[in-house]
Design a protein around this motif. Structure first.
Motif, PDB file in Angstrom:
ATOM      1  N   GLU A 237      38.008 -52.392 -15.165  1.00 62.81           N
ATOM      2  CA  GLU A 237      39.185 -52.754 -15.927  1.00 62.81           C
ATOM      3  C   GLU A 237      39.502 -54.142 -15.200  1.00 62.81           C
ATOM      4  OE1 GLU A 237      40.591 -51.494 -18.539  1.00 62.81           O
ATOM      5  OE2 GLU A 237      39.204 -49.961 -18.543  1.00 62.81           O
ATOM      6  N   PRO A 238      40.378 -55.006 -16.014  1.00 59.06           N
ATOM      7  CA  PRO A 238      40.777 -56.086 -15.246  1.00 59.06           C
ATOM      8  C   PRO A 238      41.425 -56.111 -14.082  1.00 59.06           C
ATOM      9  CG  PRO A 238      40.915 -56.315 -17.797  1.00 59.06           C
ATOM     10  CD  PRO A 238      40.705 -55.042 -17.534  1.00 59.06           C
ATOM     11  N   ALA A 239      41.174 -56.699 -12.977  1.00 55.30           N
ATOM     12  CA  ALA A 239      41.759 -56.491 -11.741  1.00 55.30           C
ATOM     13  C   ALA A 239      43.018 -56.824 -11.744  1.00 55.30           C
ATOM     14  CB  ALA A 239      40.834 -56.975 -10.765  1.00 55.30           C
ATOM     15  N   PRO A 240      43.972 -56.278 -10.683  1.00 56.03           N
ATOM     16  CA  PRO A 240      45.570 -56.511 -10.638  1.00 56.03           C
ATOM     17  C   PRO A 240      45.395 -57.943 -10.047  1.00 56.03           C
ATOM     18  CG  PRO A 240      45.033 -54.385  -9.891  1.00 56.03           C
ATOM     19  CD  PRO A 240      43.865 -54.991 -10.504  1.00 56.03           C
ATOM     20  N   GLY A 241      46.565 -58.810 -10.474  1.00 53.03           N
ATOM     21  CA  GLY A 241      46.609 -60.144  -9.893  1.00 53.03           C
ATOM     22  C   GLY A 241      45.652 -61.092 -10.470  1.00 53.03           C
ATOM     23  N   ASN A 242      44.890 -60.768 -11.448  1.00 58.61           N
ATOM     24  CA  ASN A 242      43.971 -61.794 -12.151  1.00 58.61           C
ATOM     25  C   ASN A 242      44.954 -62.678 -12.855  1.00 58.61           C
ATOM     26  OD1 ASN A 242      41.731 -60.510 -11.528  1.00 58.61           O
ATOM     27  ND2 ASN A 242      41.033 -60.067 -13.389  1.00 58.61           N
ATOM     28  N   PRO A 243      44.416 -64.148 -13.010  1.00 61.43           N
ATOM     29  CA  PRO A 243      45.194 -65.185 -13.465  1.00 61.43           C
ATOM     30  C   PRO A 243      45.514 -65.277 -14.986  1.00 61.43           C
ATOM     31  CG  PRO A 243      42.954 -65.904 -13.064  1.00 61.43           C
ATOM     32  CD  PRO A 243      43.027 -64.246 -12.699  1.00 61.43           C
ATOM     33  N   PHE A 244      44.937 -64.461 -15.697  1.00 61.21           N
ATOM     34  CA  PHE A 244      45.060 -64.587 -16.997  1.00 61.21           C
ATOM     35  C   PHE A 244      45.345 -63.202 -17.515  1.00 61.21           C
ATOM     36  CE2 PHE A 244      41.955 -67.885 -16.427  1.00 61.21           C
ATOM     37  CZ  PHE A 244      42.728 -68.933 -16.580  1.00 61.21           C
ATOM     38  N   PRO A 245      46.839 -62.845 -18.267  1.00 60.34           N
ATOM     39  CA  PRO A 245      47.054 -61.508 -18.424  1.00 60.34           C
ATOM     40  C   PRO A 245      46.050 -60.649 -19.201  1.00 60.34           C
ATOM     41  CG  PRO A 245      48.928 -63.073 -19.070  1.00 60.34           C
ATOM     42  CD  PRO A 245      47.561 -63.854 -18.815  1.00 60.34           C
ATOM     43  N   ASP A 246      45.812 -59.480 -18.589  1.00 58.48           N
ATOM     44  CA  ASP A 246      44.879 -58.604 -19.469  1.00 58.48           C
ATOM     45  C   ASP A 246      43.546 -59.069 -19.510  1.00 58.48           C
ATOM     46  OD1 ASP A 246      47.045 -56.470 -19.589  1.00 58.48           O
ATOM     47  OD2 ASP A 246      47.782 -57.677 -21.482  1.00 58.48           O
ATOM     48  N   SER A 247      43.162 -59.958 -18.781  1.00 55.39           N
ATOM     49  CA  SER A 247      41.689 -60.410 -18.799  1.00 55.39           C
ATOM     50  C   SER A 247      41.023 -60.167 -17.356  1.00 55.39           C
ATOM     51  CB  SER A 247      41.861 -62.173 -19.237  1.00 55.39           C
ATOM     52  OG  SER A 247      40.601 -62.783 -18.952  1.00 55.39           O
ATOM     53  N   PRO A 248      39.780 -59.848 -17.774  1.00 56.11           N
ATOM     54  CA  PRO A 248      38.822 -59.868 -16.487  1.00 56.11           C
ATOM     55  C   PRO A 248      38.412 -61.273 -15.999  1.00 56.11           C
ATOM     56  CG  PRO A 248      37.392 -59.488 -18.548  1.00 56.11           C
ATOM     57  CD  PRO A 248      38.907 -59.820 -19.104  1.00 56.11           C
ATOM     58  N   VAL A 249      38.969 -62.247 -16.548  1.00 53.84           N
ATOM     59  CA  VAL A 249      38.366 -63.851 -16.014  1.00 53.84           C
ATOM     60  C   VAL A 249      39.163 -64.200 -14.940  1.00 53.84           C
ATOM     61  CG1 VAL A 249      38.200 -66.195 -16.626  1.00 53.84           C
ATOM     62  CG2 VAL A 249      37.557 -64.369 -18.395  1.00 53.84           C
ATOM     63  N   TYR A 250      38.455 -64.682 -13.801  1.00 53.11           N
ATOM     64  CA  TYR A 250      38.970 -64.946 -12.635  1.00 53.11           C
ATOM     65  C   TYR A 250      38.998 -66.586 -12.580  1.00 53.11           C
ATOM     66  CZ  TYR A 250      40.209 -64.831  -7.508  1.00 53.11           C
ATOM     67  OH  TYR A 250      40.650 -65.208  -6.327  1.00 53.11           O
ATOM     68  N   SER A 251      38.005 -67.137 -12.762  1.00 50.82           N
ATOM     69  CA  SER A 251      37.646 -68.432 -13.039  1.00 50.82           C
ATOM     70  C   SER A 251      36.877 -68.755 -14.404  1.00 50.82           C
ATOM     71  CB  SER A 251      37.108 -69.208 -11.729  1.00 50.82           C
ATOM     72  OG  SER A 251      35.731 -68.712 -11.396  1.00 50.82           O
ATOM     73  N   TYR A 252      36.774 -70.133 -14.817  1.00 54.21           N
ATOM     74  CA  TYR A 252      35.844 -70.435 -15.760  1.00 54.21           C
ATOM     75  C   TYR A 252      35.358 -71.934 -15.694  1.00 54.21           C
ATOM     76  CZ  TYR A 252      39.987 -72.841 -17.850  1.00 54.21           C
ATOM     77  OH  TYR A 252      41.277 -73.573 -18.060  1.00 54.21           O
ATOM     78  N   GLY A 253      34.637 -72.291 -16.847  1.00 58.47           N
ATOM     79  CA  GLY A 253      34.013 -73.662 -16.929  1.00 58.47           C
ATOM     80  C   GLY A 253      32.770 -73.721 -15.848  1.00 58.47           C
ATOM     81  N   HIS A 254      31.971 -72.452 -15.828  1.00 56.70           N
ATOM     82  CA  HIS A 254      30.717 -72.358 -15.103  1.00 56.70           C
ATOM     83  C   HIS A 254      29.692 -72.493 -15.827  1.00 56.70           C
ATOM     84  CE1 HIS A 254      33.117 -71.268 -11.279  1.00 56.70           C
ATOM     85  NE2 HIS A 254      33.638 -70.481 -11.935  1.00 56.70           N
ATOM     86  N   ARG A 255      28.597 -72.872 -15.556  1.00 58.49           N
ATOM     87  CA  ARG A 255      27.419 -72.864 -16.022  1.00 58.49           C
ATOM     88  C   ARG A 255      26.563 -71.662 -16.121  1.00 58.49           C
ATOM     89  NH1 ARG A 255      21.872 -75.045 -15.833  1.00 58.49           N
ATOM     90  NH2 ARG A 255      21.141 -75.839 -17.807  1.00 58.49           N
ATOM     91  N   ASN A 256      26.099 -71.325 -14.568  1.00 58.16           N
ATOM     92  CA  ASN A 256      25.324 -70.210 -14.490  1.00 58.16           C
ATOM     93  C   ASN A 256      25.630 -69.627 -13.137  1.00 58.16           C
ATOM     94  OD1 ASN A 256      23.396 -68.010 -15.018  1.00 58.16           O
ATOM     95  ND2 ASN A 256      21.687 -69.622 -14.755  1.00 58.16           N
ATOM     96  N   VAL A 257      26.282 -68.790 -12.996  1.00 58.10           N
ATOM     97  CA  VAL A 257      26.899 -68.520 -11.613  1.00 58.10           C
ATOM     98  C   VAL A 257      25.789 -67.523 -10.827  1.00 58.10           C
ATOM     99  CG1 VAL A 257      28.684 -67.427  -9.861  1.00 58.10           C
ATOM    100  CG2 VAL A 257      29.137 -69.085 -11.846  1.00 58.10           C
TER     101      VAL A 257
END
Length: 400
Positions: A237-257
């Motif tokens: 599940e999306p972790a508590p405290g994530n930056p975007f509500p109800d989203s699993p996204v922590y950071s974005y704008g990556h190419r291939n992590v």
């Protein structure tokens, strides 16, 4: 994107980050747990990037701990194991042995860290190897001592996903893995850029590095799982405290992590492939935008978080990432070398330094082994290398 739009986006991000800091603090309270080659013209974020003093430029000078020396050393202590087929992920077991995944064979193998003896646990069903996809990263559950769960990221016929499997050592070799339980699915797949690194952080949350699967537009789309670092609970599940509500996204704008690591102060760093110009080493902040495809490497756009170090793509293609002896260590595939980046806070204390250039071919994964030691995994049987006798192998390193 107009200048006014960028300013609005930046204001929104700053406000989100303030809220995120409060939420993350609450969540932590709830959960509280050789010689250098010198080539490649690597660049760091210190004096090489004047005037960039915001959080997005990975500031230095924020850490009271002393910086490691500008120059370090690497000694190959021994070869732990040989004869591995397309190894990708590595997970140390509590007793010191190692689990290693095979991208193309879709198997997980246990390696005795003393003798190098290999025992196959079993094949992971549902894996569809192809191109850069297959059985990729693996990690042990934070409760492994009691639940015996092994997590794996793999490419299926339809997507990239994370599963967990019970590891039963009492069963015969080849049948020690339980049926996979899908924890998280729907990550875009492609012939290239499947990401694949997973790791449980100090907060006991599962971090997942994804790629944009060759579709560059996914990285800036916060509704897409491609080109992101995701932060999940152990149940997916999306972790508590994530930056975007109800989203699993922590950071974005990556190419291939493909590299994730934390320093001694629990700060997250990530390594990712560039396209034609710059590979990146980033200090990861929740909610931040790392620029791809609008930016590759450092840029003049204040909305994007600049890397703390960058390399020409022929010198690195950084895959695994580990922290040891006050430095970050990045394993290079195309560059066929191990990079050391000494840290000062979330910035580089000195220029990156390279080791082992060309000595072991492509380097896929590097994992902290405690103290001044690292495990290093080669990647010459992945279809892009030139296998030597004994490839692929796991090495034990001593570093400073």
């Amino acid at each position: 994107m107009t200048g006014r739009t960028r300013r609005v986006e930046r204001t929104v991000i700053v406000r989100r980050r303030a809220v995120t800091a409060v939420l993350a603090a609450a969540a932590l309270l709830l959960t509280a747990g050789c010689s250098s080659d010198g080539e490649g013209a690597p660049q760091t974020d210190g004096s090489a990037s004047p005037g960039r003093t915001t959080a997005r430029s990975s500031p230095t000078g924020t850490d009271a701990a002393p910086s490691p020396p500008a120059k370090g050393t690497v000694t190959v202590v021994r070869t732990v194991a040989t004869g591995l087929d397309s190894p990708w992920g590595l997970a140390p077991l509590p007793d010191g042995d190692l689990l290693v995944s095979s991208r193309d064979e879709a198997t997980i193998t246990r390696v005795d860290a003393r003798s190098g003896e290999k025992t196959e646990l079993g094949e992971v069903p549902g894996v569809a190897p192809g191109g850069e996809g297959g059985l990729l990263g693996i990690a042990l559950s934070p409760g492994y001592a009691s639940d015996r769960m092994v997590y794996a990221y793999f490419t299926s016929a339809s997507d990239n996903r994370v599963v967990r499997m019970l590891y039963d050592e009492g069963k015969p070799a080849g049948r020690q893995l339980g049926a996979p339980d899908t924890v998280f699915k729907g990550i875009p797949k492609g012939v290239v850029h499947n990401g694949g690194r997973i790791a449980f952080g100090p907060d006991r949350m599962l971090y997942v590095g994804t790629g944009e699967s060759g579709d560059t537009g996914l990285s800036q789309d916060r509704d897409s799982l491609g080109g992101k670092i995701l932060r999940l609970t152990a149940e997916g599940e999306p972790a508590p405290g994530n930056p975007f509500p109800d989203s699993p996204v922590y950071s974005y704008g990556h190419r291939n992590v493909q590299g994730l690591a934390w320093d001694a102060r629990q700060r997250l760093f990530a390594a990712e492939f560039g396209q034609d110009t710059w590979d990146e080493l980033n200090a990861v902040e929740p909610g931040d935008n790392y620029g791809w495809p609008e930016a590759e490497g450092r840029s003049d756009e204040s909305a994007f978080h600049d890397p703390l170090a960058q390399w020409r793509t022929e010198d690195a293609s950084p895959s695994g990432l580990a922290h040891a002896a006050g430095s970050l260590w990045a394993a290079g595939l195309r560059g066929e070398r191990l990079w050391r980046v000494p840290l000062k806070g979330t910035g580089a204390a000195a220029d990156p330094q390279s080791f082992l250039k060309g000595e072991y071919g492509r380097l896929r994964t590097v994992v902290a082994a405690g103290g001044d030691r690292l495990w290093l995994v080669t990647s010459n049987t992945d279809g892009r290398g030139e296998p030597a006798k004994g490839d692929d192998r796991i090495l034990e390193l001593r570093v400073t």
